[in-house]
Design an enzyme around this catalytic site. Structure first.
Site, PDB file in Angstrom:
ATOM      1  N   GLU A  61      -1.329   5.735   5.530  1.00 28.29           N
ATOM      2  CA  GLU A  61      -0.645   4.444   5.728  1.00 28.29           C
ATOM      3  C   GLU A  61       0.770   4.650   6.251  1.00 28.29           C
ATOM      4  O   GLU A  61       1.726   4.026   5.809  1.00 28.29           O
ATOM      5  CB  GLU A  61      -0.699   3.608   4.451  1.00 28.29           C
ATOM      6  CG  GLU A  61      -2.154   3.308   4.105  1.00 28.29           C
ATOM      7  CD  GLU A  61      -2.371   2.154   3.172  1.00 28.29           C
ATOM      8  OE1 GLU A  61      -1.554   1.219   3.173  1.00 28.29           O
ATOM      9  OE2 GLU A  61      -3.384   2.180   2.460  1.00 28.29           O
ATOM     10  N   GLY A  62       0.881   5.544   7.211  1.00 27.21           N
ATOM     11  CA  GLY A  62       2.169   5.898   7.804  1.00 27.21           C
ATOM     12  C   GLY A  62       2.717   7.121   7.120  1.00 27.21           C
ATOM     13  O   GLY A  62       3.042   7.086   5.927  1.00 27.21           O
TER      14      GLY A  62
END
Lengths: 380, 259
Positions: free
Chosen positions: A363-364
């Site tokens: 998620e990043g």
């Protein structure tokens, strides 16, 4: 300023903690070892309302807030990070974009069963050649009358294979670059939609991570989420909230490892006394507890902002960045406190250290979090 | 069916107990619904699900005990009543509690077909309040039940008697007390937790009840509160077996004083 959880939040934490200890923890090591996803745990979470925490009751949710949601992910992750991310991906990545951008019909058809825990959700953004650079995706969606035809592969899909509902992103107009990306809802079983290889991972091994494949997969236009070209924005906004779930997962992993290390340090005797009486261990414990508390406060703050309808993108990026690093540091120190035993699968800290690593990546990556944060800083 | 549950908030069973100035120190302690009372709550909700009606949970305790009522309401109870006896200080025993419960039920017009209690509280372990309350209300009671069936006004229970089971038939109204094994209490669901806050809760104090303070005054007095002695390392006898046996008998007689 208030630093006390409300009575409901406390009750919810207690409930999820008990549920996690009784229903999730006993099989956590075995599920990790054998890489088993246990759907019955998800089903039980559905019965308790955990699968639809932040959505309103009209769409099948519980009507609680994002703080309740992060507390639930934290408590689950404390005993099993895989179960934590199952819920986090289900709520933040699959359900949130439908809640935010779905038509009433889409909410009724897709969000309700997700919220009620009758169906499991997943999110497909990453591709082999497009990770941090999400706009470089190659999956295409070509309009054909009332349908879109999807072609391409998405990888690293959490809940992949087991999920029934997928929110995926594809290029509808390559000339427009990131403004030419569109979001779609795809159901398991749709012709042309299949599953590729299951990843063998370092950690979160009881959470399935699969490749999903679109081969001339025809999707009714009614399953387009938002407008054409809105997909990149939907994907990024989804990740803003998703980061909070991952921050909570990281806090939970760190807390679980700390609890185990503290208990062990009080029991383990060397040189005639518990190692907890050695200042070298005491200082480690003090640092670990302080870091966890700071990570938790950042996470709760970001969740609170989102619940209040205030901007939370920067806060959730900070929370995820910090909590992910804390989870890695704290679990590493927990293994150190356990010494040789910590390196074995006799104790849970080995699993927790493996689980922690992913919170710095998905998620990043934490590098991308710094990009996100500095973008906010420079804009302000 | 109108169902009353009397419950007590007690220390979490995993709490470490410390004593300060002759009293149990409550600072920082976690509190839960007394586990036996939790069986009673679960059974009450099951009865409601089967027969309809309303579950009212009653507790006597300080403000923090409201949390226990909210938890019971999150599990499915409909309303709660808390009586704060702060004014009485330490002058409270099982006699007092039963009297106050009976007065509360009478004066709040709490109609009941059945009353459920835990058979004892894990803190003081007296196992008296349920039976005392039944006597005051002049209804029959059966304690330590492990199974309950209600059909019409017919009540059938299985009662734990030191490992054996007694099968007893009775009639409503009745008071029963729950033993471990009666059921497996549910988790309060999230929607349940959200709804619990909106359910009615009545807060009473001693003055709200028509009771004579002298009449309800404790009939017992706590002389001393102390922790069990620390467990000492065991003694291992050595030497000739016959001598060991002799020494063992000697020790059992003079030291352990059990024979």
């Amino acid at each position: 300023m208030q630093f006390r959880l409300s009575e409901e939040h406390e009750m919810m934490r207690k409930m999820v903690r008990e549920f996690a200890l009784k229903e999730v923890a006993p099989t956590a090591a075995e599920r990790d070892e054998k890489e088993i996803f246990d759907r019955s745990i998800f089903d039980k979470m559905g019965e308790l309302g955990l699968t639809g925490i932040p959505w309103s009751e009209e769409v099948g949710g519980v009507g609680a807030d994002y703080l309740s949601y992060v507390i639930a992910v934290e408590e689950l992750s404390r005993v099993c990070a895989s179960t934590g991310v199952t819920l986090s991906a289900h709520i933040s990545l699959a359900s949130w974009p439908i809640y935010k951008f779905g038509t009433p019909e889409q909410k009724e058809r897709f969000l309700r069963p997700l919220a009620e825990g009758k169906k499991l959700g997943a999110y497909g953004l990453t591709e082999p050649g497009s990770g941090s650079d999400a706009a470089a995706m190659k999956t295409t969606a070509v309009r054909d009358g009332d349908h879109y035809i999807l072609n391409g592969n998405k990888i690293f899909i959490t809940n992949g294979g087991d999920a029934e509902i997928y929110v995926v992103f594809a290029v509808t107009d390559p000339a427009l670059k990131h403004r030419g990306i569109t979001a779609f809802i795809v159901e398991k079983g749709t012709p042309g939609f299949s599953f590729g290889k299951k990843e063998k991972k370092l950690g979160i091994r009881s959470s399935p991570t699969l490749e999903i494949i679109f081969d001339n997969c025809r999707i009714p236009a009614s399953q387009r989420l938002g407008e054409e070209g809105q997909g990149f924005k939907i994907a990024m906004m989804t990740l803003d909230g998703g980061r909070n779930g991952i921050a909570a997962q990281a806090v939970g992993i760190a807390q679980g490892a700390f609890d185990a290390a503290l208990a062990y340090a009080k029991e383990r005797k060397q040189f005639g006394k518990p190692i907890a009486q050695q200042q070298a261990i005491q200082f480690k414990l003090a640092d670990m507890a302080t870091q966890i508390e700071a990570a938790r406060l950042l996470t709760y703050q970001a969740a609170w902002l989102e619940s209040q309808g205030l901007p939370y993108g920067k806060a959730s990026a900070m929370a995820k960045l910090f909590a992910g690093d804390v989870a890695m540091q704290v679990t590493t120190e927990a293994v150190q406190i356990f010494g040789g035993y910590g390196y074995t699968r006799e104790y849970p800290v080995e699993r927790m250290m493996r689980d922690a690593k992913i919170t710095q990546i998905y998620e990043g990556t934490n590098e991308i979090q710094r990009v996100v944060i500095s973008n906010y800083l420079l804009k302000e | 069916m109108n169902i009353l549950v009397c419950l007590k908030q007690t220390f979490d069973t995993e709490e470490r107990i410390t004593i300060e100035n002759g009293k149990i120190n409550e600072d920082g302690a976690e509190f839960v619904i007394n586990p036996y009372d939790e069986y009673a709550v679960e059974e009450a909700i099951k009865l409601k699900e089967q027969h309809g009606g309303e579950v009212t949970v009653i507790t006597i305790g300080p403000e923090r005990a409201e949390q226990a009522l909210r938890t019971a309401m999150a599990m499915g109870a409909d309303k709660g009543v808390i009586v704060d006896l702060e004014d009485l200080g330490d002058q409270v025993d099982e006699h007092t509690i039963a009297q106050v419960l009976a007065a509360t039920i009478r004066e709040e017009d709490l109609d009941f077909d059945i009353i459920l209690c835990g058979y004892m509280a894990v803190d003081d372990g007296s196992a008296q309040v349920g039976p005392r309350l039944a006597e005051l209300l002049e209804i029959p009671h059966i304690s330590t039940i492990t199974k309950l069936t209600v059909e019409g006004d017919k009540v059938s229970v299985e009662k734990d008697v030191e490992g054996d089971v007694e099968y007893i038939d009775a009639k409503l109204p009745i008071l029963v007390t729950a033993q471990q094994g009666l059921n497996d209490p549910r988790y309060p669901s999230l929607p349940g937790i959200m709804k619990a806050k909106k359910k009615p809760l009545t807060r009473l104090e001693l003055d709200d009840l028509d009771l004579d303070e002298e009449e309800i005054a404790a009939k017992t007095e706590i002389i001393e509160t102390f922790l069990p002695p620390k467990k000492e390392a065991g003694k291992i006898l050595t030497g000739d077996l016959a001598d060991q046996a002799k020494e063992l008998v000697q020790l059992l007689r003079s030291e352990a004083k059990v024979i």
